[in-house]
Write an enzyme that holds these catalytic residues in place. Sequence first.
Site, PDB file in Angstrom:
ATOM      1  N   THR A 134       0.815  -1.213   0.000  1.00 47.76           N
ATOM      2  CA  THR A 134       0.000   0.000   0.000  1.00 47.76           C
ATOM      3  C   THR A 134       0.854   1.270   0.000  1.00 47.76           C
ATOM      4  O   THR A 134       1.999   1.265   0.472  1.00 47.76           O
ATOM      5  CB  THR A 134      -0.898  -0.007   1.261  1.00 47.76           C
ATOM      6  OG1 THR A 134      -1.572   1.239   1.364  1.00 47.76           O
ATOM      7  CG2 THR A 134      -0.082  -0.220   2.534  1.00 47.76           C
ATOM      8  N   ASP A 135       0.244   2.370  -0.438  1.00 48.23           N
ATOM      9  CA  ASP A 135       0.929   3.665  -0.369  1.00 48.23           C
ATOM     10  C   ASP A 135       1.021   4.188   1.065  1.00 48.23           C
ATOM     11  O   ASP A 135       1.780   5.117   1.347  1.00 48.23           O
ATOM     12  CB  ASP A 135       0.241   4.698  -1.274  1.00 48.23           C
ATOM     13  CG  ASP A 135      -1.228   4.946  -0.947  1.00 48.23           C
ATOM     14  OD1 ASP A 135      -1.738   4.353   0.029  1.00 48.23           O
ATOM     15  OD2 ASP A 135      -1.870   5.741  -1.672  1.00 48.23           O
ATOM     16  N   GLU A 136       0.251   3.588   1.981  1.00 45.57           N
ATOM     17  CA  GLU A 136       0.228   4.106   3.358  1.00 45.57           C
ATOM     18  C   GLU A 136       1.576   3.936   4.063  1.00 45.57           C
ATOM     19  O   GLU A 136       1.828   4.572   5.082  1.00 45.57           O
ATOM     20  CB  GLU A 136      -0.875   3.435   4.179  1.00 45.57           C
ATOM     21  CG  GLU A 136      -2.226   3.613   3.542  1.00 45.57           C
ATOM     22  CD  GLU A 136      -3.407   3.501   4.501  1.00 45.57           C
ATOM     23  OE1 GLU A 136      -3.198   3.474   5.718  1.00 45.57           O
ATOM     24  OE2 GLU A 136      -4.535   3.448   3.994  1.00 45.57           O
ATOM     25  N   TYR A 160      -1.754  -0.450  11.026  1.00 45.25           N
ATOM     26  CA  TYR A 160      -1.907  -1.128   9.724  1.00 45.25           C
ATOM     27  C   TYR A 160      -0.720  -0.806   8.831  1.00 45.25           C
ATOM     28  O   TYR A 160      -0.059  -1.700   8.278  1.00 45.25           O
ATOM     29  CB  TYR A 160      -3.215  -0.700   9.036  1.00 45.25           C
ATOM     30  CG  TYR A 160      -3.248  -1.025   7.563  1.00 45.25           C
ATOM     31  CD1 TYR A 160      -3.366  -2.347   7.123  1.00 45.25           C
ATOM     32  CD2 TYR A 160      -3.128  -0.018   6.594  1.00 45.25           C
ATOM     33  CE1 TYR A 160      -3.376  -2.656   5.763  1.00 45.25           C
ATOM     34  CE2 TYR A 160      -3.140  -0.323   5.235  1.00 45.25           C
ATOM     35  CZ  TYR A 160      -3.261  -1.642   4.826  1.00 45.25           C
ATOM     36  OH  TYR A 160      -3.263  -1.944   3.482  1.00 45.25           O
ATOM     37  N   LYS A 164       2.231  -3.280   7.303  1.00 45.72           N
ATOM     38  CA  LYS A 164       2.500  -3.470   5.871  1.00 45.72           C
ATOM     39  C   LYS A 164       3.951  -3.083   5.563  1.00 45.72           C
ATOM     40  O   LYS A 164       4.621  -3.739   4.760  1.00 45.72           O
ATOM     41  CB  LYS A 164       1.538  -2.636   5.018  1.00 45.72           C
ATOM     42  CG  LYS A 164       0.095  -3.087   5.057  1.00 45.72           C
ATOM     43  CD  LYS A 164      -0.148  -4.481   4.512  1.00 45.72           C
ATOM     44  CE  LYS A 164       0.024  -4.581   3.013  1.00 45.72           C
ATOM     45  NZ  LYS A 164      -0.399  -5.934   2.507  1.00 45.72           N
TER      46      LYS A 164
HETATM   47  P1  NAD Z   1      -9.690  -7.421   2.387  1.00 43.50           P
HETATM   48  O1  NAD Z   1      -9.674  -7.121   3.837  1.00 43.50           O
HETATM   49  O2  NAD Z   1     -10.925  -7.156   1.597  1.00 43.50           O
HETATM   50  O3  NAD Z   1      -9.340  -8.971   2.161  1.00 43.50           O
HETATM   51  C1  NAD Z   1      -8.320  -9.631   2.854  1.00 43.50           C
HETATM   52  C2  NAD Z   1      -8.473 -11.121   2.610  1.00 43.50           C
HETATM   53  O4  NAD Z   1      -7.400 -11.802   3.283  1.00 43.50           O
HETATM   54  C3  NAD Z   1      -9.776 -11.705   3.178  1.00 43.50           C
HETATM   55  O5  NAD Z   1     -10.362 -12.587   2.254  1.00 43.50           O
HETATM   56  C4  NAD Z   1      -9.315 -12.456   4.421  1.00 43.50           C
HETATM   57  O6  NAD Z   1     -10.137 -13.567   4.747  1.00 43.50           O
HETATM   58  C5  NAD Z   1      -7.927 -12.892   4.009  1.00 43.50           C
HETATM   59  N1  NAD Z   1      -7.047 -13.144   5.161  1.00 43.50           N
HETATM   60  C6  NAD Z   1      -6.849 -12.347   6.235  1.00 43.50           C
HETATM   61  N2  NAD Z   1      -5.985 -12.929   7.091  1.00 43.50           N
HETATM   62  C7  NAD Z   1      -5.609 -14.103   6.529  1.00 43.50           C
HETATM   63  C8  NAD Z   1      -4.719 -15.129   6.904  1.00 43.50           C
HETATM   64  N3  NAD Z   1      -4.027 -15.069   8.068  1.00 43.50           N
HETATM   65  N4  NAD Z   1      -4.553 -16.194   6.084  1.00 43.50           N
HETATM   66  C9  NAD Z   1      -5.240 -16.266   4.922  1.00 43.50           C
HETATM   67  N5  NAD Z   1      -6.106 -15.324   4.514  1.00 43.50           N
HETATM   68  C10 NAD Z   1      -6.288 -14.254   5.292  1.00 43.50           C
HETATM   69  O7  NAD Z   1      -8.447  -6.656   1.776  1.00 43.50           O
HETATM   70  P2  NAD Z   1      -8.282  -5.931   0.368  1.00 43.50           P
HETATM   71  O8  NAD Z   1      -8.819  -4.556   0.468  1.00 43.50           O
HETATM   72  O9  NAD Z   1      -8.747  -6.839  -0.699  1.00 43.50           O
HETATM   73  O10 NAD Z   1      -6.688  -5.809   0.308  1.00 43.50           O
HETATM   74  C11 NAD Z   1      -5.899  -6.851  -0.247  1.00 43.50           C
HETATM   75  C12 NAD Z   1      -4.439  -6.463  -0.141  1.00 43.50           C
HETATM   76  O11 NAD Z   1      -4.211  -5.248  -0.841  1.00 43.50           O
HETATM   77  C13 NAD Z   1      -3.962  -6.223   1.290  1.00 43.50           C
HETATM   78  O12 NAD Z   1      -2.665  -6.748   1.422  1.00 43.50           O
HETATM   79  C14 NAD Z   1      -3.948  -4.712   1.435  1.00 43.50           C
HETATM   80  O13 NAD Z   1      -2.976  -4.307   2.368  1.00 43.50           O
HETATM   81  C15 NAD Z   1      -3.578  -4.292   0.026  1.00 43.50           C
HETATM   82  N6  NAD Z   1      -4.059  -2.973  -0.400  1.00 43.50           N
HETATM   83  C16 NAD Z   1      -5.388  -2.654  -0.276  1.00 43.50           C
HETATM   84  C17 NAD Z   1      -5.835  -1.413  -0.728  1.00 43.50           C
HETATM   85  C18 NAD Z   1      -7.291  -1.004  -0.636  1.00 43.50           C
HETATM   86  O14 NAD Z   1      -7.619   0.124  -0.970  1.00 43.50           O
HETATM   87  N7  NAD Z   1      -8.201  -1.883  -0.247  1.00 43.50           N
HETATM   88  C19 NAD Z   1      -4.926  -0.507  -1.288  1.00 43.50           C
HETATM   89  C20 NAD Z   1      -3.570  -0.875  -1.378  1.00 43.50           C
HETATM   90  C21 NAD Z   1      -3.161  -2.106  -0.948  1.00 43.50           C
HETATM   91  O1  TDX Z   2     -16.690   6.125   7.673  1.00 39.66           O
HETATM   92  C1  TDX Z   2     -15.656   6.631   7.201  1.00 39.66           C
HETATM   93  N1  TDX Z   2     -15.551   8.007   7.166  1.00 39.66           N
HETATM   94  C2  TDX Z   2     -14.432   8.621   6.687  1.00 39.66           C
HETATM   95  O2  TDX Z   2     -14.374   9.861   6.671  1.00 39.66           O
HETATM   96  C3  TDX Z   2     -14.565   5.841   6.701  1.00 39.66           C
HETATM   97  C4  TDX Z   2     -14.641   4.339   6.724  1.00 39.66           C
HETATM   98  C5  TDX Z   2     -13.457   6.503   6.215  1.00 39.66           C
HETATM   99  N2  TDX Z   2     -13.382   7.842   6.223  1.00 39.66           N
HETATM  100  C6  TDX Z   2     -12.167   8.492   5.684  1.00 39.66           C
HETATM  101  C7  TDX Z   2     -10.865   8.002   6.256  1.00 39.66           C
HETATM  102  C8  TDX Z   2      -9.916   8.137   5.091  1.00 39.66           C
HETATM  103  O3  TDX Z   2      -9.388   9.455   5.043  1.00 39.66           O
HETATM  104  O4  TDX Z   2     -12.125   8.171   4.295  1.00 39.66           O
HETATM  105  C9  TDX Z   2     -10.789   7.922   3.868  1.00 39.66           C
HETATM  106  C10 TDX Z   2     -10.696   6.506   3.303  1.00 39.66           C
HETATM  107  O5  TDX Z   2     -10.856   5.629   4.408  1.00 39.66           O
HETATM  108  P1  TDX Z   2     -10.775   4.039   4.226  1.00 39.66           P
HETATM  109  O6  TDX Z   2     -11.763   3.616   3.204  1.00 39.66           O
HETATM  110  O7  TDX Z   2     -10.854   3.421   5.583  1.00 39.66           O
HETATM  111  O8  TDX Z   2      -9.340   3.848   3.560  1.00 39.66           O
HETATM  112  P2  TDX Z   2      -7.867   4.282   4.046  1.00 39.66           P
HETATM  113  O9  TDX Z   2      -7.789   4.456   5.492  1.00 39.66           O
HETATM  114  O10 TDX Z   2      -7.441   5.435   3.192  1.00 39.66           O
HETATM  115  O11 TDX Z   2      -7.062   2.960   3.634  1.00 39.66           O
HETATM  116  C11 TDX Z   2      -7.345   2.275   2.387  1.00 39.66           C
HETATM  117  O12 TDX Z   2      -6.400   2.581   1.397  1.00 39.66           O
HETATM  118  C12 TDX Z   2      -5.119   2.014   1.515  1.00 39.66           C
HETATM  119  C13 TDX Z   2      -7.450   0.765   2.595  1.00 39.66           C
HETATM  120  O13 TDX Z   2      -8.390   0.477   3.606  1.00 39.66           O
HETATM  121  C14 TDX Z   2      -6.108   0.171   2.897  1.00 39.66           C
HETATM  122  O14 TDX Z   2      -6.209  -1.245   2.984  1.00 39.66           O
HETATM  123  C15 TDX Z   2      -5.160   0.526   1.791  1.00 39.66           C
HETATM  124  O15 TDX Z   2      -3.867   0.065   2.084  1.00 39.66           O
END
Ligand code: NAD
Ligand code: TDX
Length: 366
Positions: A134-136, A160, A164
């Site tokens: 992630t970019d975080e 988190y 990562k």
């Molecule tokens: P998500 O939370 O929707 O899904 C995570 C999945 O991993 C789930 O299916 C869960 O059951 C599985 N999991 C969790 N712990 C596990 C374990 N110990 N063993 C096996 N499976 C396990 O997450 P997502 O949003 O799909 O993110 C996927 C990946 O991408 C993550 O690594 C996250 O850090 C990264 N990422 C997400 C975002 C975003 O915006 N969602 C952005 C950048 C990077």
């Molecule tokens: O109810 C809300 N109200 C609100 O203002 C929620 C859930 C979020 N927010 C804000 C917090 C953040 O500034 O919105 C922005 C986005 O929040 P999230 O959807 O929780 O994402 P963020 O915290 O930016 O992280 C996401 O992007 C990077 C993913 O959850 C991560 O897994 C990924 O790595």
Amino acid sequence: MRRLLITGGAGFIGANFVRYWADKYPDDRFVVLDALTYAGNMANLVGMSDRSGYRFVHGDISDQDLVASLLKEEKLDTIVHFAAESHVDRSIHEPDAFIRTNVNGTHSLLRVAREVWLERDDAPDTHLFHHVSTDEVYGSLGPDDPAFTEETPYAPNSPYAASKAASDHLVRSYHHTFGLRVTTSNCSNNYGPYQFPEKLIPLMIVNALTGKPLPVYGDGSNIRDWLYVEDHCRGIELVINSGRVGETYNIGGNDERANIDIVKEICARIDVLFSQRPGLAAAFPEAPAAAGRPTASLITFVKDRLGHDWRYAIDATKSRSELHYEPLESFDSGLGRTIDWMLSNETWWRSVMDGSYRDWLEKNYS
Ligand code: NAD
Ligand code: TDX
């Protein structure tokens, strides 16, 4: 032809990737390994079990015997590692699971990959461990700061992000020290089908349709770069197929928006859709739009997230120049597709909200 282990394939991005890859590479073998935590949902993979080459395994990435036997028996040569605890708010309230899965789980996976792929006579000719990050990990930007490049020093702020960052470093170290063939991608905020409605965009859509408050943290000025999930899948594909081993690649949407603007945009679009499609008022009677009231009346400013990062922005020059990566979906079109998907998949999000999506686990593992 590849033989892939896709961890976390029942989650949001993992499931989109499984579908993307299965469509594009139907001859590949792909084994999905997922522990089905609260974020894993078998409905995200519906239809996949009919596809040849696909296998789902319910299990934890930390189960070294299981992972080793899958790599060996299935002769897998590629790991695409999505499995993680992914929600920042949860990491603030209960960080332990983030260390367990994101740090120790990733290390466990690396250890087994090293053992099976580097230390055995019957190892595949080549292998790749692709780590999805992630970019975080880069921390938070001010309004005029340049976007994150792959050279930006790590400065994770939430548990988190720190977990990562630790996993990224472990992946790097297994390449540098042991010669494991790895690539890493660091990506901005994804949105699209199958995203768990705890994240900003799906939560706002579900709450707007069910007449619940739309909680905006702080003053809503925080900025994220938004990427439609299919573009992320394409970016990962490019890294897997053409990325240089040992390198990291930033993947972004080139679309920075303030949270409050996104929430207002969702509200405005829902108002328009209800005025154009009379059936929606009957389907979602609790929505303010069903009674002709503005959805924006649900916007509620709430206490800010602890340590809330103000701005993320991705500089994807390296991916663009080396891999010809370009996001194809604009935020406008991607948001439209996402709202349409949510309107057409009410059963999916209702089952997540009422917890019945867990029935599959009960039926199969009770
Ligand atoms: P998500 O939370 O929707 O899904 C995570 C999945 O991993 C789930 O299916 C869960 O059951 C599985 N999991 C969790 N712990 C596990 C374990 N110990 N063993 C096996 N499976 C396990 O997450 P997502 O949003 O799909 O993110 C996927 C990946 O991408 C993550 O690594 C996250 O850090 C990264 N990422 C997400 C975002 C975003 O915006 N969602 C952005 C950048 C990077
Ligand atoms: O109810 C809300 N109200 C609100 O203002 C929620 C859930 C979020 N927010 C804000 C917090 C953040 O500034 O919105 C922005 C986005 O929040 P999230 O959807 O929780 O994402 P963020 O915290 O930016 O992280 C996401 O992007 C990077 C993913 O959850 C991560 O897994 C990924 O790595």
